[in-house]
Design an enzyme around this catalytic site. Structure first.
Site, PDB file in Angstrom:
ATOM      1  N   LYS A  96       0.957  -1.135  -0.118  1.00  0.00           N
ATOM      2  CA  LYS A  96       0.015   0.091  -0.049  1.00  0.00           C
ATOM      3  C   LYS A  96       0.641   1.333  -0.048  1.00  0.00           C
ATOM      4  O   LYS A  96       1.934   1.293   0.495  1.00  0.00           O
ATOM      5  CB  LYS A  96      -0.909   0.119   1.195  1.00  0.00           C
ATOM      6  CG  LYS A  96      -1.810   1.050   1.330  1.00  0.00           C
ATOM      7  CD  LYS A  96      -2.715   0.883   2.548  1.00  0.00           C
ATOM      8  CE  LYS A  96      -3.605   2.063   2.680  1.00  0.00           C
ATOM      9  NZ  LYS A  96      -4.660   1.794   4.043  1.00  0.00           N
ATOM     10  N   SER A 135      -9.625   1.990   3.114  1.00  0.00           N
ATOM     11  CA  SER A 135      -8.730   2.590   2.445  1.00  0.00           C
ATOM     12  C   SER A 135      -7.822   1.767   1.566  1.00  0.00           C
ATOM     13  O   SER A 135      -7.046   2.224   0.566  1.00  0.00           O
ATOM     14  CB  SER A 135      -7.975   3.677   2.953  1.00  0.00           C
ATOM     15  OG  SER A 135      -7.050   3.385   4.023  1.00  0.00           O
ATOM     16  N   SER A 162      -9.807  -0.197   7.498  1.00  0.00           N
ATOM     17  CA  SER A 162      -9.190  -0.087   5.966  1.00  0.00           C
ATOM     18  C   SER A 162      -8.625  -1.593   5.355  1.00  0.00           C
ATOM     19  O   SER A 162      -8.266  -1.131   4.307  1.00  0.00           O
ATOM     20  CB  SER A 162      -8.340   1.145   5.973  1.00  0.00           C
ATOM     21  OG  SER A 162      -8.842   2.387   5.967  1.00  0.00           O
TER      22      SER A 162
END
Lengths: 487, 103
Positions: A82, A157, A181
Site C-alpha cells: 500500500k 482505504s 481499512s
C-alpha cells in the site's frame, strides 16, 4: 460491463512450497504476477506504480540466495505494498498530490522484516488519500474498481491492495487499518484481511494518519498467508515505542480444522437495523457453520457500540490534523509556487496538495482540538473510548472471539457516497470499534449475495489474541471450501 | 458545557473559514460553502459522544497503555543526507530553503 476478474495465482505458502522444491523460480513467479498486472490492471487500477525490471532483479537475487542455500521464510515471494508504507528507493505518495515524486529513503520496519526473509517488493497499490476513506475514491491519482464487479468500489482505504489480491495481480499485499481499512476492502473484494492488535506490528515507516489507531496488516488469498506474514512482521521494534514487547507465538500452529472448545460471542448491536439482509444472511450462515465445527456460540452485548462512529471520527480527525501538519511544503513533497511569505506558502501548498476528504478531516480535527472545544469533543471522545474498550474486555472475559459482519452493506456503486462524508462514515460502524479498543480483527470471505458480490465474516479477538482469530478464520475457511467444489 | 447547551446547537457550530485558517489551508468559496454544510452535519452527529455518562471515566489516549519505553543509547547511522534532501522542494547549500521569515 467487463467480466469479473478472478484469481489465478498461488497463495504465498503454496508458492513457497513450489519454490523450495525447485518447481519454479522466483523470477518465473514474479513474471507471472507482472503478466497478470499487464493483462488485467488496466481495467481495475489497483497499482499506482510497478517497476518490472526492479522486481525481476529482486526475484533473481532471491533465486541466487536460494541457490546459495540461504533460505528465508518468504524467499522469492512477491508482495504488493500500500502506497502509505515506505520501501526504500520506491515512491511513497499516499495517493496524494502533496507527496508526488517522494522517494522513500528507508524501509518501514514491517517491510525491512519481510525483505530480510526474502520478499520481493513488486509494486505500490492505490488507496484513499492518506488512508482517509472507505472506497478508494479519495485517491488523488486514479479510480480502483472492484474485481468482482467493475461498477462497484473495492472498499478502502486499502482498496488497491484488496483488489490486486482478489484479481490475482498479487500473491499477497500489505495494507493498513485505522478504522477498518483492511477488513472492509477485504470483505468487498472477497479476500482475507487481517488487522493485528494495536502494537503487534511496528508502525515505523508507516505514514501516520491516526497514531493511536493505525496498524499494519495483510490482504491475502487465505488465512494461512495472513499467519505467515504476521509471523515475520510482528514483534518489538526500538523505532516504535508503542510496538509491544510481547512474545510472538507460532501463528501457523494455531491453524486447526475444528473449533471444539472455543466460545464465540455474537454482539447483538452488530445485527440491528441498517444491516442489509444480503449481508446478514451469509454472516448468520457462517456463524452456524462455526457452531457445527464445535464452537459454543452465544449472544452478548457491546452496549456502547452506537457511540463508536462519533468517537472514532473525533479521535481520528484530531490525530490526523496533528500528523498532517508536517506537510507544509518545507521538507518534502510539493510546494505551491507562491513563496512571498511562509503563511501564504503553507496555506496554498496545503490547498493545492490535499484533496477534499483530507481537507475536511484536518479541519474537523483542528476544530475538535481548538481552544474551548478540546474538553467537549476530544477529551469526551477519549472517555467514551474507555467505555468501548471496557465493553470488549467484558465480552472477552466470557468468550474467545466475536463473530460479526464487516460492513452493513454490499460494496457501493462507484460515486454512490463520494461526496456525502457522513454517509460514508456510518458504513464503518462494525470496524472502528476494534481500532478504538486496540484489539485484533480479521475479515474472511463467507459467501456472496444473489448478485455474486462478496460478503465478509468479521472475527474479532482480544488484544494480542491473533492466534484465536486465525484459528477461527482458518477452520471456517477450510470447512467453507470443503463441501461445494466450484464449477 | 451547560451554558453552551443552553444557547442551542449553533453555539458550538464549526466556523469552517476560521478553522481552515488555523489549519493553514486556503479554501475556495465553493469549498468553504460545501465543507461548511458537510461539517455542520458531521459535527451535529459527533455530539452523540456527550450522551453516555462519562463522569469518573478515565480517558483512553492509547488502547494499550505502555510507559517509559527505553532503548539502548547506542549510536547508529541516520538516513543518508543526500537521499533525504532529494525529496525537498527547495534546497540551498544542502539546507531547506524557505521564504523569508524574519524581517
Amino acid at each position: 460491463m467487463a467480466e469479473p476478474v478472478n484469481r489465478a495465482l498461488p497463495t504465498a505458502h503454496a508458492a513457497l512450497a513450489r519454490l523450495r522444491r525447485g518447481e519454479c523460480s522466483s523470477e518465473e513467479l514474479v513474471r507471472d504476477v507482472l503478466g497478470r498486472i499487464r493483462a488485467t490492471d488496466g481495467g481495475i487500477g489497483a497499482y499506482l506504480w510497478v517497476d518490472e525490471e526492479d522486481a525481476l532483479g529482486q526475484a533473481r537475487a532471491a533465486d541466487a540466495r536460494r541457490a546459495a542455500g540461504n533460505e528465508g521464510r518468504l524467499l522469492g515471494v512477491p508482495v504488493a505494498v500500500k502506497d502509505v508504507l515506505n520501501v526504500r528507493g520506491q515512491p511513497c505518495t499516499c495517493a496524494s498530490r502533496i507527496l508526488r515524486g517522494y522517494v522513500a529513503p528507508y524501509d518501514a520496519t514491517a517491510v525491512a522484516r519481510l525483505r530480510a526473509e526474502g520478499a520481493v517488493f513488486a509494486g505500490r497499490t492505490n488507496m484513499d488519500e492518506f488512508a482517509m476513506g472507505s472506497t478508494t475514491e479519495n485517491s488523488a491519482v486514479q479510480v480502483t474498481r472492484n474485481p468482482r464487479d467493475p461498477e462497484r468500489v473495492p472498499g478502502g482505504s486499502s482498496g488497491g491492495a484488496a483488489a490486486c489480491v482478489a484479481a490475482g495481480e498479487a500473491v499477497v499485499a500489505l495494507g493498513t487499518d485505522t478504522g477498518g481499512s483492511i477488513r472492509q476492502p477485504a470483505a468487498f473484494c472477497g479476500c482475507v484481511g487481517l488487522k493485528p492488535s494495536y502494537g503487534r506490528v511496528s508502525r515505523y515507516g508507516l505514514t501516520a494518519f491516526a497514531s493511536s489507531l493505525d496498524q499494519i496488516g495483510t490482504l491475502s488469498a487465505d488465512v494461512r498467508d495472513a499467519a505467515l506474514m504476521l509471523q515475520v512482521m510482528a514483534g518489538a521494534d526500538c523505532m516504535d515505542s508503542t510496538c509491544l514487547d510481547a512474545p510472538v507465538p507460532d501463528y501457523g500452529a494455531a491453524l486447526r480444522d475444528d473449533l471444539r472448545g472455543m466460545k464465540l460471542g455474537i454482539p447483538r448491536e452488530y445485527f440491528v437495523g441498517g444491516l442489509a439482509p444480503e449481508v446478514e444472511t451469509p454472516v448468520r450462515a457462517a456463524i452456524e457453520q462455526c457452531r457445527a465445527l464445535g464452537a459454543e456460540v452465544a449472544e452478548l452485548s457491546l452496549p456502547h457500540t452506537e457511540y463508536a462512529i462519533a468517537t472514532y471520527y473525533v479521535i481520528a480527525a484530531a490525530e490526523a490534523s496533528a500528523n498532517l501538519a508536517r506537510f507544509d511544503g518545507v521538507r518534502y513533497g510539493r510546494r505551491a509556487r507562491a513563496e512571498s511569505d511562509p503563511m501564504t506558502m503553507y496555506c496554498r501548498t496545503r490547498a493545492e496538495g490535499f484533496g477534499a476528504e483530507v481537507k475536511r478531516r484536518v479541519i474537523l480535527g483542528t476544530y475538535v482540538l481548538s481552544s474551548g472545544y478540546y474538553d467537549a469533543y476530544y477529551l469526551t471522545a477519549q472517555r467514551v473510548r474507555t467505555l468501548i474498550r471496557r465493553d470488549f474486555e467484558k465480552a472477552f472475559a466470557h468468550c474467545d472471539a466475536l463473530l460479526a459482519p464487516v460492513a452493513p452493506s454490499l460494496p457501493w456503486r462507484l460515486g454512490e457516497a463520494a461526496d456525502d462524508p457522513l454517509k460514508m462514515y456510518l458504513g464503518d460502524i462494525y470496524t472502528v470499534t476494534a481500532n478504538l479498543a486496540g484489539i485484533c480483527g480479521m475479515s474472511v470471505p463467507c459467501g456472496s449475495s444473489a448478485d455474486g458480490l462478496p460478503v465478509g465474516l468479521q472475527i474479532l479477538g482480544p488484544a494480542l489474541g491473533e492466534e484465536k482469530v486465525l484459528r477461527v478464520g482458518h477452520a471456517y475457511e477450510a470447512s467453507a471450501s470443503r463441501p461445494a467444489a466450484g464449477p | 458545557m451547560t451554558s453552551e447547551e443552553g444557547r442551542g446547537a449553533d453555539a458550538a457550530a464549526i466556523d469552517v473559514a476560521y478553522v481552515a485558517r488555523l489549519a493553514r489551508i486556503d479554501l475556495t468559496p465553493e469549498e468553504q460553502a460545501r465543507f461548511q454544510r458537510q461539517l455542520d452535519e458531521v459535527v451535529a452527529y459527533v455530539r452523540k459522544i456527550r450522551e453516555p455518562d462519562t463522569s469518573g471515566i478515565e480517558p483512553t489516549a492509547h488502547a494499550v497503555a505502555v510507559r517509559n519505553v527505553f532503548r539502548d543509547d547506542a549510536p547508529r547511522p541516520g538516513l543518508d543526507r543526500g537521499e533525504v534532501m532529494a525529496n525537498a522542494p527547495a534546497v540551498v547549500q544542502g539546507l531547506f530553503r524557505v521564504p523569508q521569515i524574519v524581517e
